[in-house]
Design a protein around this motif. Structure first.
Motif, PDB file in Angstrom:
ATOM      1  N   LYS A  22       0.814  -1.223   0.000  1.00 51.54           N
ATOM      2  CA  LYS A  22       0.000   0.000   0.000  1.00 51.54           C
ATOM      3  C   LYS A  22       0.851   1.278   0.000  1.00 51.54           C
ATOM      4  N   ILE A  23       1.958   1.252  -0.754  1.00 54.08           N
ATOM      5  CA  ILE A  23       2.794   2.438  -0.872  1.00 54.08           C
ATOM      6  C   ILE A  23       2.243   3.323  -1.983  1.00 54.08           C
ATOM      7  N   GLU A  24       2.017   4.600  -1.691  1.00 59.72           N
ATOM      8  CA  GLU A  24       1.499   5.527  -2.678  1.00 59.72           C
ATOM      9  C   GLU A  24       2.594   5.898  -3.687  1.00 59.72           C
ATOM     10  N   VAL A  25       2.243   5.805  -4.961  1.00 58.02           N
ATOM     11  CA  VAL A  25       3.159   6.168  -6.042  1.00 58.02           C
ATOM     12  C   VAL A  25       2.466   7.199  -6.929  1.00 58.02           C
ATOM     13  N   ASN A  80      12.880  11.710 -19.919  1.00 56.98           N
ATOM     14  CA  ASN A  80      13.344  10.810 -18.857  1.00 56.98           C
ATOM     15  C   ASN A  80      12.832  11.242 -17.494  1.00 56.98           C
ATOM     16  N   ALA A  81      12.178  10.340 -16.811  1.00 53.98           N
ATOM     17  CA  ALA A  81      11.574  10.676 -15.516  1.00 53.98           C
ATOM     18  C   ALA A  81      12.614  10.762 -14.409  1.00 53.98           C
ATOM     19  N   ILE A  82      12.445  11.741 -13.537  1.00 50.76           N
ATOM     20  CA  ILE A  82      13.195  11.851 -12.287  1.00 50.76           C
ATOM     21  C   ILE A  82      12.418  11.040 -11.240  1.00 50.76           C
ATOM     22  N   ILE A  83      13.130  10.281 -10.432  1.00 55.31           N
ATOM     23  CA  ILE A  83      12.470   9.493  -9.395  1.00 55.31           C
ATOM     24  C   ILE A  83      12.728  10.137  -8.036  1.00 55.31           C
ATOM     25  N   LEU A  84      11.658  10.422  -7.324  1.00 56.59           N
ATOM     26  CA  LEU A  84      11.745  11.069  -6.016  1.00 56.59           C
ATOM     27  C   LEU A  84      11.134  10.189  -4.937  1.00 56.59           C
ATOM     28  N   ALA A  85      11.666  10.322  -3.730  1.00 58.40           N
ATOM     29  CA  ALA A  85      11.008   9.792  -2.540  1.00 58.40           C
ATOM     30  C   ALA A  85      10.363  10.976  -1.837  1.00 58.40           C
ATOM     31  N   LEU A  86       9.117  10.825  -1.432  1.00 61.42           N
ATOM     32  CA  LEU A  86       8.382  11.927  -0.808  1.00 61.42           C
ATOM     33  C   LEU A  86       8.108  11.639   0.661  1.00 61.42           C
ATOM     34  N   GLY A  87       8.142  12.694   1.470  1.00 60.18           N
ATOM     35  CA  GLY A  87       7.720  12.573   2.854  1.00 60.18           C
ATOM     36  C   GLY A  87       6.203  12.524   2.947  1.00 60.18           C
ATOM     37  N   ILE A 123      10.921  18.220   1.500  1.00 60.96           N
ATOM     38  CA  ILE A 123       9.928  17.161   1.638  1.00 60.96           C
ATOM     39  C   ILE A 123      10.228  15.972   0.727  1.00 60.96           C
ATOM     40  N   ALA A 124      11.162  16.154  -0.212  1.00 59.90           N
ATOM     41  CA  ALA A 124      11.463  15.093  -1.173  1.00 59.90           C
ATOM     42  C   ALA A 124      12.967  14.859  -1.249  1.00 59.90           C
ATOM     43  N   TRP A 125      13.333  13.660  -1.749  1.00 55.33           N
ATOM     44  CA  TRP A 125      14.732  13.290  -1.934  1.00 55.33           C
ATOM     45  C   TRP A 125      14.877  12.672  -3.313  1.00 55.33           C
ATOM     46  N   ILE A 126      15.942  13.036  -4.001  1.00 55.75           N
ATOM     47  CA  ILE A 126      16.165  12.505  -5.345  1.00 55.75           C
ATOM     48  C   ILE A 126      16.750  11.097  -5.237  1.00 55.75           C
ATOM     49  N   VAL A 146       9.108  18.473 -16.838  1.00 55.19           N
ATOM     50  CA  VAL A 146       9.877  17.249 -16.610  1.00 55.19           C
ATOM     51  C   VAL A 146       8.995  16.187 -15.962  1.00 55.19           C
ATOM     52  N   PRO A 147       8.979  14.961 -16.484  1.00 58.71           N
ATOM     53  CA  PRO A 147       8.198  13.892 -15.855  1.00 58.71           C
ATOM     54  C   PRO A 147       8.849  13.427 -14.557  1.00 58.71           C
ATOM     55  N   VAL A 148       8.022  13.171 -13.563  1.00 63.22           N
ATOM     56  CA  VAL A 148       8.495  12.715 -12.249  1.00 63.22           C
ATOM     57  C   VAL A 148       7.662  11.515 -11.815  1.00 63.22           C
ATOM     58  N   VAL A 149       8.328  10.503 -11.296  1.00 66.24           N
ATOM     59  CA  VAL A 149       7.660   9.398 -10.613  1.00 66.24           C
ATOM     60  C   VAL A 149       8.119   9.457  -9.168  1.00 66.24           C
ATOM     61  N   ALA A 150       7.178   9.492  -8.243  1.00 65.50           N
ATOM     62  CA  ALA A 150       7.526   9.662  -6.828  1.00 65.50           C
ATOM     63  C   ALA A 150       6.764   8.666  -5.977  1.00 65.50           C
ATOM     64  N   PHE A 151       7.410   8.209  -4.913  1.00 65.94           N
ATOM     65  CA  PHE A 151       6.744   7.295  -3.990  1.00 65.94           C
ATOM     66  C   PHE A 151       6.890   7.825  -2.567  1.00 65.94           C
ATOM     67  N   ILE A 152       5.909   7.544  -1.743  1.00 68.81           N
ATOM     68  CA  ILE A 152       5.937   8.016  -0.359  1.00 68.81           C
ATOM     69  C   ILE A 152       6.877   7.132   0.448  1.00 68.81           C
ATOM     70  N   SER A 153       7.955   7.734   0.959  1.00 67.92           N
ATOM     71  CA  SER A 153       8.880   7.000   1.814  1.00 67.92           C
ATOM     72  C   SER A 153       9.889   7.945   2.444  1.00 67.92           C
ATOM     73  N   PRO A 154       9.661   8.322   3.702  1.00 66.25           N
ATOM     74  CA  PRO A 154      10.673   9.106   4.405  1.00 66.25           C
ATOM     75  C   PRO A 154      11.790   8.209   4.960  1.00 66.25           C
TER      76      PRO A 154
END
Length: 376
Positions: A22-25, A80-87, A123-126, A146-154
């Motif tokens: 159940k990780i939000e993406v 090309n998508a940047i991938i981020l981790a979000l708080g 709030i985010a990390w690359i 710029v396209p971004v794919v991000a998932f919730i994970s502090p």
């Protein structure tokens, strides 16, 4: 649609789905210059307690410049998508309204609100794309979508896992992945799992004050002010060889299901401590002053370990057998001066090439075999 409001928040149209447990993406577009406004780059380093922090390598200025030069061209394309981790402090509000017929319910559309905070508190990390993000921040056109794919994970551990898995097929420095692997507890692909134990043992050798390699191994996180005489890849390659069955010195402790890293480490400690004590004048010096501390010397002595440990394991006093074997080699080793008899190489002519490492390894193994035979 992208807008920045007075509360220093960036609001973007986004798609949300769920993966794993159940990780939000999220998937969305953002102006390139805004990525470094919402996301921090966690550089790899070790704190005062030698705990590994971060996971990103240093900025490669030439790489960044080449991307900037491309982005400044009139027809540049950046899919090309940047991938981020979000708080968890980001906010997603799902859009309302009727769904079209035959809609595939893979994701929900809505607005994603991302706070803009000062560097170090963002709030985010690359996770993937730091060089591209730095280039986007320097490009003349600050409004490249710029396209971004991000998932919730502090959680830094999950970020490291994703960083390794995303980059494993790319030309990412082997040393960086090797140092990060011991920090990852997730189930890894087989090729990465095989590399984890050698990297963990290398880590112990560098951080254990009882180790002959204490603070002498140069890892990706080693700062320029630290010594780091021996490159970690040389140690890791030695350990990989020692783990190969059936003759590898550590292979008996490697099980198909369970391994015994403690026994592996004790064996490494015993052997390399004996090497240090046998050649004290060559140990702990820069490779330019001692070829024992050179990658070629380390790998050759690592190869010799397999043969010596084969005898030592059947001895009632393994440590004595190891030291006796090494002492017999003293007159024949030219780590800091002289010429290697039988190789016709001056001590400082030995290089970290396949040919030199192979010949030096074979020479030491042959000498050990001849000198260990009982005299009549």
């Amino acid at each position: 649609m992208i807008k920045t409001n007075k509360k220093e928040e960036i609001v973007v149209r986004a798609l949300r789905t769920f993966q794993g447990n159940k990780i939000e993406v999220f998937s969305f577009f953002i102006y390139g210059s805004d990525i470094t406004r919402i996301a921090d780059i966690t550089r790899i380093y070790r704190d005062e307690g030698d705990e590994l922090k971060g996971f990103q390598r240093s900025e490669i200025k030439s790489h960044v410049k080449s991307i900037v030069d491309y982005l400044n061209t009139p027809d540049s394309l950046f899919p090309n998508a940047i991938i981020l981790a979000l708080g968890k402090d980001v906010e997603f509000r799902q859009s309302r309204g009727p769904n079209p017929e035959n809609l595939v319910e893979v994701a929900q559309s809505g607005n994603l609100t991302i706070p803009v905070l000062p560097e170090g508190r963002r709030i985010a990390w690359i996770v993937d794309g730091q060089q591209r993000s730095l280039a986007l921040a320097k490009a003349k056109n600050s409004r490249i979508p710029v396209p971004v794919v991000a998932f919730i994970s502090p959680n830094i551990d999950i970020q490291r896992e994703q960083f390794i898995l995303v980059n494993k097929a790319k030309p990412l420095p082997t040393r960086l992945i090797n140092e990060l692997l011991p920090e990852v507890d997730a189930l890894l692909p087989r090729d990465l799992a095989i590399r984890k134990i050698p990297s963990e043992l290398c880590n112990l050798l560098n951080l254990d004050s009882k180790s002959p390699f204490y603070k002498l191994i140069r890892r990706e996180s080693t700062s320029q002010n630290e010594q780091g005489l021996v490159v970690d890849t040389a140690i890791i390659e030695c350990i990989k060889r020692n783990l190969r069955p059936p003759m590898g010195a550590l292979s008996q402790y490697k099980g198909s299901i369970n391994s015994d890293p403690d026994a592996m480490y004790k064996t490494l400690l015993m052997y390399w401590s004996a090497v240090r004590d046998t050649f004290p004048d060559a140990w702990g010096k820069p490779p330019t002053e001692s070829r024992l501390m050179h990658s070629a010397g380390i790998k050759a002595m690592g190869s010799l370990m397999d043969q010596i440990m084969l005898r030592a394991d059947s001895s009632s006093n393994p440590d004595f057998e190891i030291r006796s074997s090494l002492i017999r080699l003293i007159p024949h080793c030219k780590w800091t001066e002289g010429v290697w008899e039988g190789l016709n190489w001056r001590w400082n002519e030995i290089q970290s090439t396949t040919k030199h490492i192979s010949h030096l390894s074979e020479h030491l193994i042959r000498l050990d075999r001849e000198l260990s035979r009982p005299t009549k």
